[in-house]
Scaffold this motif. Structure first.
Motif, PDB file in Angstrom:
ATOM      1  N   ALA A 225       0.820  -1.216   0.000  1.00  0.00           N
ATOM      2  CA  ALA A 225       0.000   0.000   0.000  1.00  0.00           C
ATOM      3  C   ALA A 225       0.850   1.259   0.000  1.00  0.00           C
ATOM      4  O   ALA A 225       0.568   2.221  -0.730  1.00  0.00           O
ATOM      5  CB  ALA A 225      -0.939  -0.011   1.209  1.00  0.00           C
ATOM      6  N   ALA A 226       1.915   1.281   0.811  1.00  0.00           N
ATOM      7  CA  ALA A 226       2.748   2.482   0.893  1.00  0.00           C
ATOM      8  C   ALA A 226       3.444   2.756  -0.436  1.00  0.00           C
ATOM      9  O   ALA A 226       3.545   3.908  -0.879  1.00  0.00           O
ATOM     10  CB  ALA A 226       3.777   2.321   2.012  1.00  0.00           C
ATOM     11  N   VAL A 227       3.926   1.695  -1.085  1.00  0.00           N
ATOM     12  CA  VAL A 227       4.612   1.860  -2.371  1.00  0.00           C
ATOM     13  C   VAL A 227       3.643   2.371  -3.430  1.00  0.00           C
ATOM     14  O   VAL A 227       3.944   3.310  -4.179  1.00  0.00           O
ATOM     15  CB  VAL A 227       5.246   0.524  -2.809  1.00  0.00           C
ATOM     16  CG1 VAL A 227       5.810   0.642  -4.227  1.00  0.00           C
ATOM     17  CG2 VAL A 227       6.346   0.119  -1.842  1.00  0.00           C
ATOM     18  N   VAL A 228       2.463   1.758  -3.492  1.00  0.00           N
ATOM     19  CA  VAL A 228       1.487   2.141  -4.515  1.00  0.00           C
ATOM     20  C   VAL A 228       1.007   3.571  -4.302  1.00  0.00           C
ATOM     21  O   VAL A 228       0.894   4.355  -5.254  1.00  0.00           O
ATOM     22  CB  VAL A 228       0.303   1.155  -4.511  1.00  0.00           C
ATOM     23  CG1 VAL A 228      -0.803   1.645  -5.445  1.00  0.00           C
ATOM     24  CG2 VAL A 228       0.769  -0.226  -4.943  1.00  0.00           C
ATOM     25  N   ARG A 229       0.740   3.937  -3.061  1.00  0.00           N
ATOM     26  CA  ARG A 229       0.275   5.302  -2.799  1.00  0.00           C
ATOM     27  C   ARG A 229       1.378   6.319  -3.092  1.00  0.00           C
ATOM     28  O   ARG A 229       1.110   7.397  -3.637  1.00  0.00           O
ATOM     29  CB  ARG A 229      -0.190   5.420  -1.346  1.00  0.00           C
ATOM     30  CG  ARG A 229      -1.436   4.615  -1.036  1.00  0.00           C
ATOM     31  CD  ARG A 229      -1.852   4.770   0.422  1.00  0.00           C
ATOM     32  NE  ARG A 229      -2.879   3.811   0.788  1.00  0.00           N
ATOM     33  CZ  ARG A 229      -4.171   3.974   0.555  1.00  0.00           C
ATOM     34  NH1 ARG A 229      -4.588   5.074  -0.044  1.00  0.00           N
ATOM     35  NH2 ARG A 229      -5.043   3.059   0.915  1.00  0.00           N
ATOM     36  N   GLY A 230       2.616   5.977  -2.726  1.00  0.00           N
ATOM     37  CA  GLY A 230       3.720   6.882  -3.029  1.00  0.00           C
ATOM     38  C   GLY A 230       3.911   7.063  -4.523  1.00  0.00           C
ATOM     39  O   GLY A 230       4.116   8.180  -5.013  1.00  0.00           O
ATOM     40  N   TYR A 231       3.817   5.952  -5.262  1.00  0.00           N
ATOM     41  CA  TYR A 231       3.961   6.059  -6.713  1.00  0.00           C
ATOM     42  C   TYR A 231       2.794   6.833  -7.325  1.00  0.00           C
ATOM     43  O   TYR A 231       2.978   7.597  -8.275  1.00  0.00           O
ATOM     44  CB  TYR A 231       4.044   4.674  -7.354  1.00  0.00           C
ATOM     45  CG  TYR A 231       3.982   4.765  -8.857  1.00  0.00           C
ATOM     46  CD1 TYR A 231       5.093   5.164  -9.586  1.00  0.00           C
ATOM     47  CD2 TYR A 231       2.790   4.525  -9.537  1.00  0.00           C
ATOM     48  CE1 TYR A 231       5.025   5.309 -10.958  1.00  0.00           C
ATOM     49  CE2 TYR A 231       2.715   4.664 -10.907  1.00  0.00           C
ATOM     50  CZ  TYR A 231       3.835   5.055 -11.610  1.00  0.00           C
ATOM     51  OH  TYR A 231       3.761   5.216 -12.963  1.00  0.00           O
ATOM     52  N   SER A 232       1.594   6.646  -6.801  1.00  0.00           N
ATOM     53  CA  SER A 232       0.428   7.346  -7.338  1.00  0.00           C
ATOM     54  C   SER A 232       0.608   8.859  -7.246  1.00  0.00           C
ATOM     55  O   SER A 232       0.291   9.597  -8.189  1.00  0.00           O
ATOM     56  CB  SER A 232      -0.829   6.915  -6.585  1.00  0.00           C
ATOM     57  OG  SER A 232      -1.966   7.607  -7.053  1.00  0.00           O
ATOM     58  N   HIS A 233       1.125   9.327  -6.118  1.00  0.00           N
ATOM     59  CA  HIS A 233       1.375  10.768  -5.974  1.00  0.00           C
ATOM     60  C   HIS A 233       2.459  11.218  -6.943  1.00  0.00           C
ATOM     61  O   HIS A 233       2.351  12.287  -7.564  1.00  0.00           O
ATOM     62  CB  HIS A 233       1.786  11.070  -4.534  1.00  0.00           C
ATOM     63  CG  HIS A 233       2.014  12.524  -4.262  1.00  0.00           C
ATOM     64  ND1 HIS A 233       0.998  13.455  -4.263  1.00  0.00           N
ATOM     65  CD2 HIS A 233       3.150  13.217  -3.985  1.00  0.00           C
ATOM     66  CE1 HIS A 233       1.487  14.652  -4.003  1.00  0.00           C
ATOM     67  NE2 HIS A 233       2.788  14.537  -3.830  1.00  0.00           N
ATOM     68  N   LEU A 234       3.494  10.401  -7.101  1.00  0.00           N
ATOM     69  CA  LEU A 234       4.572  10.727  -8.032  1.00  0.00           C
ATOM     70  C   LEU A 234       4.046  10.786  -9.465  1.00  0.00           C
ATOM     71  O   LEU A 234       4.419  11.677 -10.246  1.00  0.00           O
ATOM     72  CB  LEU A 234       5.674   9.674  -7.907  1.00  0.00           C
ATOM     73  CG  LEU A 234       7.021   9.971  -8.561  1.00  0.00           C
ATOM     74  CD1 LEU A 234       7.640  11.219  -7.958  1.00  0.00           C
ATOM     75  CD2 LEU A 234       7.955   8.779  -8.374  1.00  0.00           C
ATOM     76  N   ALA A 235       3.171   9.849  -9.818  1.00  0.00           N
ATOM     77  CA  ALA A 235       2.601   9.836 -11.167  1.00  0.00           C
ATOM     78  C   ALA A 235       1.751  11.073 -11.424  1.00  0.00           C
ATOM     79  O   ALA A 235       1.738  11.610 -12.544  1.00  0.00           O
ATOM     80  CB  ALA A 235       1.767   8.570 -11.365  1.00  0.00           C
ATOM     81  N   LEU A 236       1.041  11.537 -10.408  1.00  0.00           N
ATOM     82  CA  LEU A 236       0.235  12.749 -10.573  1.00  0.00           C
ATOM     83  C   LEU A 236       1.127  13.954 -10.870  1.00  0.00           C
ATOM     84  O   LEU A 236       0.818  14.776 -11.752  1.00  0.00           O
ATOM     85  CB  LEU A 236      -0.595  12.998  -9.316  1.00  0.00           C
ATOM     86  CG  LEU A 236      -1.447  14.275  -9.309  1.00  0.00           C
ATOM     87  CD1 LEU A 236      -2.455  14.257 -10.452  1.00  0.00           C
ATOM     88  CD2 LEU A 236      -2.152  14.442  -7.965  1.00  0.00           C
ATOM     89  N   ILE A 237       2.242  14.053 -10.152  1.00  0.00           N
ATOM     90  CA  ILE A 237       3.189  15.141 -10.413  1.00  0.00           C
ATOM     91  C   ILE A 237       3.707  15.054 -11.847  1.00  0.00           C
ATOM     92  O   ILE A 237       3.795  16.059 -12.566  1.00  0.00           O
ATOM     93  CB  ILE A 237       4.356  15.086  -9.406  1.00  0.00           C
ATOM     94  CG1 ILE A 237       3.849  15.331  -7.985  1.00  0.00           C
ATOM     95  CG2 ILE A 237       5.429  16.107  -9.765  1.00  0.00           C
ATOM     96  CD1 ILE A 237       4.919  15.174  -6.922  1.00  0.00           C
ATOM     97  N   CYS A 238       4.040  13.837 -12.273  1.00  0.00           N
ATOM     98  CA  CYS A 238       4.561  13.652 -13.629  1.00  0.00           C
ATOM     99  C   CYS A 238       3.515  14.008 -14.679  1.00  0.00           C
ATOM    100  O   CYS A 238       3.849  14.586 -15.725  1.00  0.00           O
ATOM    101  CB  CYS A 238       5.026  12.209 -13.812  1.00  0.00           C
ATOM    102  SG  CYS A 238       6.492  11.773 -12.854  1.00  0.00           S
ATOM    103  N   TRP A 239       2.252  13.661 -14.420  1.00  0.00           N
ATOM    104  CA  TRP A 239       1.200  13.990 -15.388  1.00  0.00           C
ATOM    105  C   TRP A 239       1.068  15.501 -15.555  1.00  0.00           C
ATOM    106  O   TRP A 239       0.949  16.005 -16.678  1.00  0.00           O
ATOM    107  CB  TRP A 239      -0.134  13.399 -14.926  1.00  0.00           C
ATOM    108  CG  TRP A 239      -1.241  13.641 -15.913  1.00  0.00           C
ATOM    109  CD1 TRP A 239      -1.547  12.893 -17.006  1.00  0.00           C
ATOM    110  CD2 TRP A 239      -2.164  14.736 -15.906  1.00  0.00           C
ATOM    111  NE1 TRP A 239      -2.609  13.445 -17.689  1.00  0.00           N
ATOM    112  CE2 TRP A 239      -3.011  14.582 -17.034  1.00  0.00           C
ATOM    113  CE3 TRP A 239      -2.366  15.827 -15.066  1.00  0.00           C
ATOM    114  CZ2 TRP A 239      -4.028  15.478 -17.326  1.00  0.00           C
ATOM    115  CZ3 TRP A 239      -3.388  16.724 -15.367  1.00  0.00           C
ATOM    116  CH2 TRP A 239      -4.206  16.541 -16.477  1.00  0.00           C
TER     117      TRP A 239
END
Length: 598
Positions: A225-239
């Motif tokens: 969960a921590a990895v997926v949530r961290g990546y999700s926030h990172l992906a939003l920044i990248c988008w």
């Protein structure tokens, strides 16, 4: 066990075949798109069919492999917590880095063929390779190739967090080199073109590569969960970064909006924008599945949400691969606004921009030249500071962070950015404020890094030496030929700005790393030594009769403030004022404020 082994082998074989098939489809699409965008361009026709069709294929493979390298290194260096998962990802990263090296070497050969009009395999092919490698394009292509090879070497040295982060930095440098080879549109938009390209490539690399390596992990790591949530926030920044940089980059490569209907190159860019909106919709669905499927107690509904999340991730990867193929086609084709005419006058030839008006109050306030790099850096600072996993921040620290981001944008996009191209005083003031305002504010927030504290170890002389390092290196950049290089090249220009910003941050952190029980004279020495060095530098600018970068600042053709040496004396006065103000702020006692360390 034998049956399970056979199933696993068939699964791996099917996965490899699917990847190869997808790569073949994307490469074919890149070739067809590049042919459509290039049309009957005589330069590409002279390069021969191998280079004309091989360039987009090599670019597609290089971009995909580079994205896997960068995104995988970022995920393994900052998000993954399990050592076995990190080892698995870094193995993939090492292979991807090797593929990047080979693909970039091939791209260099094809770029040489296109630039010289010598088809691959012709008798003269390679005869003037040394001349090509001495050009800006050749230098950056070769630099990217060498750094990619170094990235491959480092990636196979181990699986520690330090190795992963080092690989991420090196992969970022490969991306930086690739951005410097991109089409720069007209002369006035060269810096915008290269900066937006760099932001674009970094964002797509972290997003695409990070998502891809997560799908290669076993369920335990992939569904953490921590990895997926961290990546999700990172992906939003990248988008967000992809959308803004992509639109900006396409705009400076167009002559007028009507080319949306007439230029195949622009139409490819519009197609990428449409894909980005589709990816946004998929991202919104994924974030919903994350909320449902990554709770603390998995149930049937949560398992279904996780399965849906994985299917959406695979679809997202397919669409992102399609976008990379379109981007490779664009990079292998000339944009409509490729040929630009330098602005009139000596300043136009030197800087690529017209000479600004005389610096009067209203004129200065209206002088703005937006800088994508500074804006992107400020946004990243804010988004990282308020990431979902961040601890609760004191209000004062958050205010200083926001202030540093605002000042960064003002310094890199405001009047000083316009006049620093032609005035040594504006150039010095811009970098001095990046160090004493932005850098110092950043160094004053958060905890002092543990490694820095260990390096200093409570030794006053170590803290003072590190506090002096940033200002000393910045001064060295000004008194050496590097200043002329930074004025003439965008990469060195960005490096000098980052040097000033990071130097100021390091100075403040080094001073804060001294123990609170240290004698007062040690703390005053740590704060005062960099300020004293700044006073000496300001006095030198004021008193010397040697003009820095005379072939630049003395040759801009200004009709106002025509005496460049007098302007340098103004720079010395400005430096003295800034240093004195900084000294007042830094040396005043602050009762009741304890340094934060951690």
């Amino acid at each position: 066990m034998t049956a399970q082994t056979g199933v696993a082998r068939r699964t791996r074989t099917g996965l490899v075949l699917a990847l190869l098939g997808s790569l073949a489809v994307l490469s074919a699409l890149a070739v067809l798109s590049a042919d459509a965008a290039a049309g009957d361009n005589p330069v590409l026709m002279d390069a021969g069919p191998i280079a004309r069709r091989g360039a987009p294929i090599a670019a597609t493979i290089a971009d995909l492999a580079a994205a896997l390298t960068l995104g995988g290194a970022v995920v393994s260096g900052w998000l993954l917590r399990d050592a076995a998962d990190r080892t698995r990802v870094l193995l993939v990263v090492g292979v991807a880095a090797g593929v990047t090296t080979l693909a970039r070497g091939t791209s260099l050969a094809f770029s040489y063929a296109v630039a010289t009009g010598q088809p691959v395999g012709s008798p003269r092919f390679g005869s003037d390779l040394s001349v090509f490698l001495a050009t800006d394009l050749g230098i950056w292509l070769l630099s990217g190739l060498v750094i990619a090879a170094l990235t491959t070497t480092v990636a196979v040295l181990g699986s520690s967090v330090a190795i992963a982060r080092t690989v991420a930095v090196l992969a970022g440098l490969v991306t930086f080199a690739a951005a410097m080879t991109g089409h720069a549109a007209g002369d006035e938009t060269h810096e915008v073109g290269t900066s937006t390209m760099m932001i674009h490539l970094l964002a797509v690399g972290i997003w695409l590569g990070g998502l891809a390596v997560l799908q290669l992990l076993p369920d335990r790591g992939r569904d953490d969960a921590a990895v997926v949530r961290g990546y999700s926030h990172l992906a939003l920044i990248c988008w967000i970064a992809l959308g803004l940089s992509g639109v900006w980059a396409l705009a400076v490569r167009m002559n007028h909006p009507g080319e949306i209907l007439t230029s195949a190159y622009v139409q490819l860019g519009v197609a990428k924008a449409v894909l980005l909106f589709v990816l946004a919709a998929l991202g919104a669905l994924q974030r919903r599945q994350i909320v449902i499927g990554f709770g603390t107690a998995p149930a049937d509904g949560e398992r279904h949400a996780r399965a849906t999340y994985r299917r959406l991730a695979l679809l997202e990867l397919a669409l992102m691969g399609l976008a990379v193929a379109l981007a490779a086609a664009m990079s292998s084709s000339p944009p409509p606004a490729e040929v630009g005419v330098p602005p009139a006058g000596t300043a136009g030839v030197l800087t690529g921009y017209p000479l600004p008006a005389a610096p009067e109050l209203l004129t200065v306030l209206a002088a703005w030249r937006p800088d994508p790099f500074g804006m992107a850096l400020a946004c990243v600072m804010v988004l990282v500071w308020w990431r979902p996993s961040a601890p609760r921040r004191p209000r004062g620290q958050s205010l200083r962070l926001v202030a540093s981001a605002v000042v960064l944008v003002l310094l890199t996009s405001g009047p000083l950015n316009v006049y620093s191209k032609v005035l040594i005083s504006a150039h010095v003031l811009q970098h001095l404020l990046l160090m004493t305002a932005v850098g110092a504010l950043l160094g004053s927030i958060g905890a002092v890094p543990q490694r820095l504290q260990s390096l200093i170890g409570g030794r006053w002389w170590a803290a003072t030496s590190l506090a002096l390092l940033g200002p000393a290196v910045l001064i060295a950049g000004y008194v050496t030929p590097f200043l002329r290089v930074a004025l003439d090249g965008h990469a060195a220009h960005l490096a000098l700005q980052m040097l000033a910003l990071c130097g100021g941050t390091l100075t403040v952190l080094a001073v804060r790393a001294l123990p609170s029980a240290a004698p007062t004279w040690q703390r005053l020495l740590g704060r005062g030594a960099p300020l004293l060095l700044g006073l000496v530098a300001g006095a030198a600018l004021l008193l010397t009769d040697r003009l820095l970068a005379a072939s630049w600042f003395g040759a801009t053709g200004r009709t106002w403030w025509a005496d460049a040496l007098e302007d340098q004396q103004h720079a010395g006065i400005a430096a003295l004022v800034v240093v004195i103000v900084t000294a007042v702020v830094a040396l005043l006692p602050r009762p009741g404020r304890a340094d934060q360390r951690g």
